[in-house]
Each structure stands twice: as structure tokens, then as C-alpha cells.
Design a protein around this motif. Structure first.
Motif, mmCIF file in Angstrom:
data_model
loop_
_atom_site.group_PDB
_atom_site.id
_atom_site.type_symbol
_atom_site.label_atom_id
_atom_site.label_comp_id
_atom_site.label_asym_id
_atom_site.label_seq_id
_atom_site.Cartn_x
_atom_site.Cartn_y
_atom_site.Cartn_z
ATOM 1 N N ASN A 6 81.150 4.917 54.770
ATOM 2 C CA ASN A 6 81.536 3.687 55.463
ATOM 3 C C ASN A 6 80.272 3.157 56.137
ATOM 4 O O ASN A 6 79.539 3.905 56.774
ATOM 5 C CB ASN A 6 82.621 4.016 56.507
ATOM 6 C CG ASN A 6 83.031 2.802 57.344
ATOM 7 O OD1 ASN A 6 82.513 1.707 57.171
ATOM 8 N ND2 ASN A 6 83.960 3.025 58.259
ATOM 9 N N SER A 7 80.015 1.878 55.979
ATOM 10 C CA SER A 7 78.786 1.323 56.554
ATOM 11 C C SER A 7 79.003 0.877 57.998
ATOM 12 O O SER A 7 78.488 1.496 58.930
ATOM 13 C CB SER A 7 78.297 0.140 55.717
ATOM 14 O OG SER A 7 79.351 -0.798 55.528
ATOM 15 N N TYR A 8 79.809 -0.185 58.171
ATOM 16 C CA TYR A 8 79.982 -0.738 59.517
ATOM 17 C C TYR A 8 81.405 -1.178 59.809
ATOM 18 O O TYR A 8 81.626 -1.938 60.746
ATOM 19 C CB TYR A 8 79.001 -1.894 59.740
ATOM 20 C CG TYR A 8 79.072 -3.037 58.731
ATOM 21 C CD1 TYR A 8 80.195 -3.862 58.653
ATOM 22 C CD2 TYR A 8 77.995 -3.300 57.880
ATOM 23 C CE1 TYR A 8 80.247 -4.903 57.748
ATOM 24 C CE2 TYR A 8 78.041 -4.351 56.967
ATOM 25 C CZ TYR A 8 79.176 -5.150 56.908
ATOM 26 O OH TYR A 8 79.212 -6.195 56.016
ATOM 27 N N HIS B 195 81.202 -8.719 44.300
ATOM 28 C CA HIS B 195 80.133 -9.479 44.959
ATOM 29 C C HIS B 195 79.421 -8.614 46.009
ATOM 30 O O HIS B 195 78.205 -8.708 46.193
ATOM 31 C CB HIS B 195 80.700 -10.749 45.598
ATOM 32 C CG HIS B 195 81.069 -11.791 44.580
ATOM 33 N ND1 HIS B 195 80.160 -12.707 44.096
ATOM 34 C CD2 HIS B 195 82.225 -12.034 43.917
ATOM 35 C CE1 HIS B 195 80.759 -13.477 43.195
ATOM 36 N NE2 HIS B 195 82.009 -13.091 43.070
ATOM 37 N N HIS B 196 80.187 -7.777 46.682
ATOM 38 C CA HIS B 196 79.601 -6.821 47.629
ATOM 39 C C HIS B 196 78.640 -5.877 46.908
ATOM 40 O O HIS B 196 77.517 -5.640 47.359
ATOM 41 C CB HIS B 196 80.737 -6.042 48.301
ATOM 42 C CG HIS B 196 80.291 -4.864 49.084
ATOM 43 N ND1 HIS B 196 80.448 -3.567 48.630
ATOM 44 C CD2 HIS B 196 79.666 -4.757 50.289
ATOM 45 C CE1 HIS B 196 79.962 -2.728 49.530
ATOM 46 N NE2 HIS B 196 79.476 -3.423 50.538
ATOM 47 N N GLU B 197 79.067 -5.374 45.772
ATOM 48 C CA GLU B 197 78.202 -4.450 45.031
ATOM 49 C C GLU B 197 76.931 -5.158 44.564
ATOM 50 O O GLU B 197 75.840 -4.579 44.572
ATOM 51 C CB GLU B 197 78.959 -3.838 43.844
ATOM 52 C CG GLU B 197 78.128 -2.806 43.085
ATOM 53 C CD GLU B 197 78.926 -1.604 42.602
ATOM 54 O OE1 GLU B 197 80.087 -1.430 43.024
ATOM 55 O OE2 GLU B 197 78.374 -0.826 41.808
ATOM 56 N N GLN C 176 75.407 -7.506 46.134
ATOM 57 C CA GLN C 176 74.503 -7.569 47.296
ATOM 58 C C GLN C 176 73.740 -6.252 47.442
ATOM 59 O O GLN C 176 72.546 -6.240 47.735
ATOM 60 C CB GLN C 176 75.306 -7.850 48.567
ATOM 61 C CG GLN C 176 75.912 -9.236 48.604
ATOM 62 C CD GLN C 176 76.652 -9.519 49.893
ATOM 63 O OE1 GLN C 176 77.502 -8.734 50.309
ATOM 64 N NE2 GLN C 176 76.344 -10.637 50.530
ATOM 65 N N HIS C 177 74.461 -5.157 47.235
ATOM 66 C CA HIS C 177 73.781 -3.864 47.347
ATOM 67 C C HIS C 177 72.803 -3.630 46.205
ATOM 68 O O HIS C 177 71.822 -2.901 46.366
ATOM 69 C CB HIS C 177 74.811 -2.734 47.457
ATOM 70 C CG HIS C 177 75.364 -2.611 48.840
ATOM 71 N ND1 HIS C 177 74.730 -1.892 49.831
ATOM 72 C CD2 HIS C 177 76.446 -3.166 49.412
ATOM 73 C CE1 HIS C 177 75.429 -1.998 50.955
ATOM 74 N NE2 HIS C 177 76.479 -2.762 50.736
ATOM 75 N N GLN C 178 73.055 -4.248 45.043
ATOM 76 C CA GLN C 178 72.086 -4.123 43.936
ATOM 77 C C GLN C 178 70.737 -4.700 44.356
ATOM 78 O O GLN C 178 69.678 -4.149 44.037
ATOM 79 C CB GLN C 178 72.624 -4.844 42.691
ATOM 80 C CG GLN C 178 73.778 -4.095 42.036
ATOM 81 C CD GLN C 178 74.524 -4.926 41.010
ATOM 82 O OE1 GLN C 178 74.206 -6.089 40.777
ATOM 83 N NE2 GLN C 178 75.530 -4.334 40.387
ATOM 84 N N ALA D 154 77.064 5.214 46.361
ATOM 85 C CA ALA D 154 78.297 5.812 46.889
ATOM 86 C C ALA D 154 79.063 4.829 47.780
ATOM 87 O O ALA D 154 80.289 4.734 47.711
ATOM 88 C CB ALA D 154 77.956 7.082 47.666
ATOM 89 N N HIS D 155 78.343 4.081 48.597
ATOM 90 C CA HIS D 155 78.998 3.151 49.528
ATOM 91 C C HIS D 155 79.741 2.045 48.781
ATOM 92 O O HIS D 155 80.872 1.692 49.151
ATOM 93 C CB HIS D 155 77.939 2.555 50.470
ATOM 94 C CG HIS D 155 78.368 1.293 51.141
ATOM 95 N ND1 HIS D 155 79.308 1.275 52.156
ATOM 96 C CD2 HIS D 155 78.002 0.001 50.949
ATOM 97 C CE1 HIS D 155 79.493 0.012 52.546
ATOM 98 N NE2 HIS D 155 78.720 -0.774 51.831
ATOM 99 N N THR D 156 79.166 1.504 47.728
ATOM 100 C CA THR D 156 79.843 0.458 46.956
ATOM 101 C C THR D 156 81.106 1.033 46.288
ATOM 102 O O THR D 156 82.084 0.308 46.080
ATOM 103 C CB THR D 156 78.898 -0.120 45.884
ATOM 104 O OG1 THR D 156 78.293 0.959 45.157
ATOM 105 C CG2 THR D 156 77.803 -0.964 46.526
HETATM 106 FE FE LIG Z 1 78.157 -2.840 52.148
#
Ligand SMILES: [Fe+2]
Length: 418
Positions: A99-101, A160-162, A164-166, A69-71
Motif C-alpha cells: 500500500n503506498s498512501y 492508468h495507475h499502472e 503512471q508507475h511505468q 508489486a504495488h500496481t
Molecule cells: Fe500508486
């Protein structure tokens, strides 16, 4: 990498490289990259039941469902809301939940309480992903060329963010499963990556080298500016430190000898009762470790994983060596002389995570991505078995607190001959 994940990754090994495509094809290339990365996230979640996807085993680890959900929120918040005129949020409440941070993006749910969010369920999160996917693909297909060009950097960082979450999806579920007495397998067919057989040392003569990202292709802001540094003379181990070497450290009382440890590290040993790497269990005098395939016997020849910076530093001191700096690591990796620089374990360096000379964080909310974390953490280089294909670079700067060991983190040694 688990089979469920690798099948998607293999077919799209350079997904995100699509952004360097010729201008006339960038719409299709970026939409293809977008679909491929989003599919990889779902492939990694696929082996997990809805119950698995809710659990948060510690404040640092997030539920699978939250990662999914965050990605998605990232694309909604930073791409669709500012750039897709007719876009309507899937659910106005999700911005607070996912929202994370990003302080500039508004208030958010407390990180340690992500595991309490049983609703929305996994199915509703899938619908949220589909809603955002439709809107992104539509934006890339129908917005004017100028608008699409403006949004491509956001799509690119979102992918690229997604990725990282993978990686975090695997490390976080492994942490949860390691706390389950029946030691579930994420993927019973998962096998550790094959490792190189290189041995000995790579001699890095004294010299001035350029390190950091030079601007060609994608990089996170923390990888630049490229700058010159004096490195060497130093010898960098061609191979990663192995489980057999770690067992020798343990047998020699490595975890019981305070002279080997930084003060903060020794406090962690006492507080956490560390006597072996993370996820190791001694059963009838033999060592086993929790892996993505469940509990397995330690392979002495395999690189050690799930060690903290404190442990890596203590091991290096015990061995009469040090950890390399991140600049030394980068120069050695670019030379092609290191075995398993990528794809096995991230490697701790003794470099503190700090801004490069002349670093400026990006404008706006995305400026919070990396820059505000540049204190009290240590840099890891390379990539791990959980890193998606196409995500690693020689200039990549990963960073974690020195006590963290739920990542696939190991080490290689540096020798200064003194
Ligand atoms: Fe994130």
C-alpha cells in the motif's frame, strides 16, 4: 523510450482506449487492455537484474520490484477483494508492504524504507502478479454483465495507475544508476526522442477558453471539472528550452546570482550545491549527462531535462520571460501550435497544483488518489519520453514538489511583452 519498453507499447498504443468499445465486446477489449498494460510493466522491468530491482536511491524513488508489486496490490485491493467473491489474497502481508498512501486501505510500510524489503524477491513478485492477473482475467470473463460493468471503472483507473508507475520505474532506476560510479545503462540501445524543429512564438490572443477534461474518455479526477478561463494575450514558445540555452544561463552565472531565484530555490541551490541540471557531470571541461543509455555527452540542440521548478523559474527570469500558466499551456497545446508538447519532457508551468472550481474527489479510498495532494506542488503539462503510449492528454495535470528534478522535466517559455 527504451527499446524493451517501446516494443510492447508500440503494439498496444491505445490499450486503455479499449474501454470505449461497443458493449458486446467490452469483456474482450478490457481483458486485452489489461494484458497489454501489465505486459508493458514487465517489459520495462526485463532489462533489470533482481539486485537492480531492490534498490531505493532516495525516499521519493521506489524500487522496481515495489512498483511491480504495488500496481498489483492496487488491483487486488480495489478490484478483486471487493468484487471477486472467491478471490484469496496471494499473501495477507503484502497489503502492508505494498500500500503506498491509501490511509483508508489500512496501515502501510514507511515509504523511505522500501529499499529494505529484500523479501519477497523478484521471482515471488512475479508470482504475485500472475496470481492477480489470473483472477482479474477470470473476473472479466465470467462475472455477470452487470458486475463487469460495475468493475470496469476500477480496471480502467488501475491501468492508468499502472502506466503512471511505468514512467516512475524508468525515472527511479535512472536516479539509482546515476549514483553508481560505473554509470550503468538501463538499455544501451536507448536513444533520445527526435525533437521538432519549430521555432518562434505562438500568439495566443486574449479570449475565454474552456480548459479541463469534458468527460469524454478517461481522465483522472483532478482534470475536471472543465471550466472557462480568461487567457492571453501571451506568446508561448513553440519549442522547448534547449541544453545550449541552459549552458548560456550557466555561463552567465545563473546558478550564482541570487536575484534570479525564488528564496526557497536559492536555499536549494546552496543546500544541494546545484550548478547544472540533474545528472550533469563535468569531465575535462565537457558536460555529460546520465541517460537511460548510460553517460553521454550533452547534445546542445536537445531539450534540457531534469530541472526543478526552481531552476525553470530562475531560467525564465534570466531570459526576461516567465513560465506559462497551465491554462495557457493547455489552450496552446490544443491548438497544435506547440512543438514537442508531448513525449520529450514534462513542462513546468507556474500554476500551483490546486483544485479546479467545483472539484470533488471520488468517494471511498480512491478519493485519495489525487485530491489530498493539492497543496505545495506545481503543475507540469505534456508528457515525457518515459510516458507510456496512450497515456498522455492535453488536460493531464502532473504535479511535483518544486525541488524535484529526477523526472524528465523541462520547460518552455511564455512572453507577455512587458
Ligand atoms: Fe500508486
Amino acid at each position: 523510450m527504451p527499446s524493451a519498453a517501446s516494443s510492447a507499447a508500440r503494439h498496444h498504443s491505445n490499450d486503455v482506449e479499449a474501454f470505449s468499445a461497443a458493449p458486446e465486446s467490452f469483456r474482450a477489449a478490457s481483458a486485452g487492455a489489461y494484458r497489454a498494460v501489465r505486459a508493458e510493466t514487465e517489459a520495462r522491468a526485463a532489462p533489470l537484474a533482481p539486485e537492480d530491482q531492490v534498490v531505493q536511491s532516495m525516499p521519493d524513488a521506489s524500487p522496481t520490484k515495489w512498483h511491480r508489486a504495488h500496481t498489483t496490490w492496487f488491483f487486488e485491493q480495489f478490484l478483486l477483494v471487493p468484487s471477486a467473491r472467491r478471490y484469496r489474497r496471494f499473501d495477507e502481508r503484502f497489503a502492508y508492504l505494498f500500500n503506498s498512501y491509501y490511509v483508508a486501505a489500512g496501515p502501510r510500510h514507511a515509504r523511505p524504507e522500501r529499499g529494505l524489503i529484500t523479501r519477497p524477491g523478484a521471482t515471488e513478485v512475479a508470482a504475485y502478479r500472475a496470481h492477480v492477473d489470473r483472477a482479474v482475467v477470470e473476473l472479466l470473463a465470467y462475472a455477470s454483465t452487470g458486475e463487469v460493468e460495475k468493475t470496469l471503472p476500477i480496471v480502467e483507473i488501475g491501468l492508468h495507475h499502472e502506466q503512471q508507475h511505468q514512467e516512475l520505474m524508468l525515472t527511479d532506476i535512472l536516479h539509482a544508476f546515476a549514483h553508481n560510479p560505473i554509470a550503468p545503462a538501463y538499455d544501451a540501445d536507448w536513444r533520445p526522442p527526435a525533437c521538432g524543429r519549430a521555432s518562434g512564438w505562438f500568439d495566443l490572443a486574449e479570449g475565454i477558453h474552456t480548459v479541463g477534461h469534458d468527460g469524454g474518455g478517461f481522465a483522472f479526477d483532478n482534470e475536471g471539472p472543465a471550466h472557462r478561463v480568461l487567457v492571453g494575450p501571451v506568446r508561448i514558445a513553440r519549442s522547448l528550452v534547449t541544453n545550449a540555452e541552459w549552458l548560456a544561463f550557466m555561463a552567465d552565472g545563473g546558478y550564482a546570482n541570487p536575484t534570479l531565484w525564488l528564496s526557497d530555490g536559492w536555499a536549494n541551490v546552496a543546500a544541494e550545491g546545484w550548478n547544472a541540471p540533474g545528472y550533469w557531470r563535468e569531465i575535462d571541461g565537457r558536460w555529460f549527462s546520465m541517460t537511460l543509455a548510460g553517460l553521454g555527452a550533452i547534445d546542445p540542440a536537445a531539450p534540457v531535462s531534469h530541472v526543478s521548478y526552481y531552476e525553470a523559474d530562475a531560467f525564465a527570469r534570466w531570459a526576461g520571460k516567465q513560465l506559462p500558466t497551465e491554462a495557457e499551456w493547455e489552450v496552446a497545446a490544443k491548438s497544435g501550435e506547440l512543438s514537442d508538447a508531448f513525449g520529450v519532457v514534462w513542462q513546468w508551468t507556474r500554476s500551483a497544483y490546486a483544485a479546479y472550481p467545483g472539484f470533488r474527489a471520488a468517494e471511498g479510498a480512491l478519493g485519495e488518489y489525487n485530491g489530498k495532494f493539492m497543496v505545495n506542488q506545481m503543475v507540469l503539462r505534456g508528457s515525457s519520453l518515459a510516458t507510456p503510449n496512450g497515456h498522455a492528454r492535453a488536460t493531464y495535470r502532473n504535479f511535483f514538489y518544486p525541488s524535484a528534478r529526477w523526472q524528465f522535466s523541462g520547460l518552455r517559455l511564455a512572453d507577455y511583452g512587458r
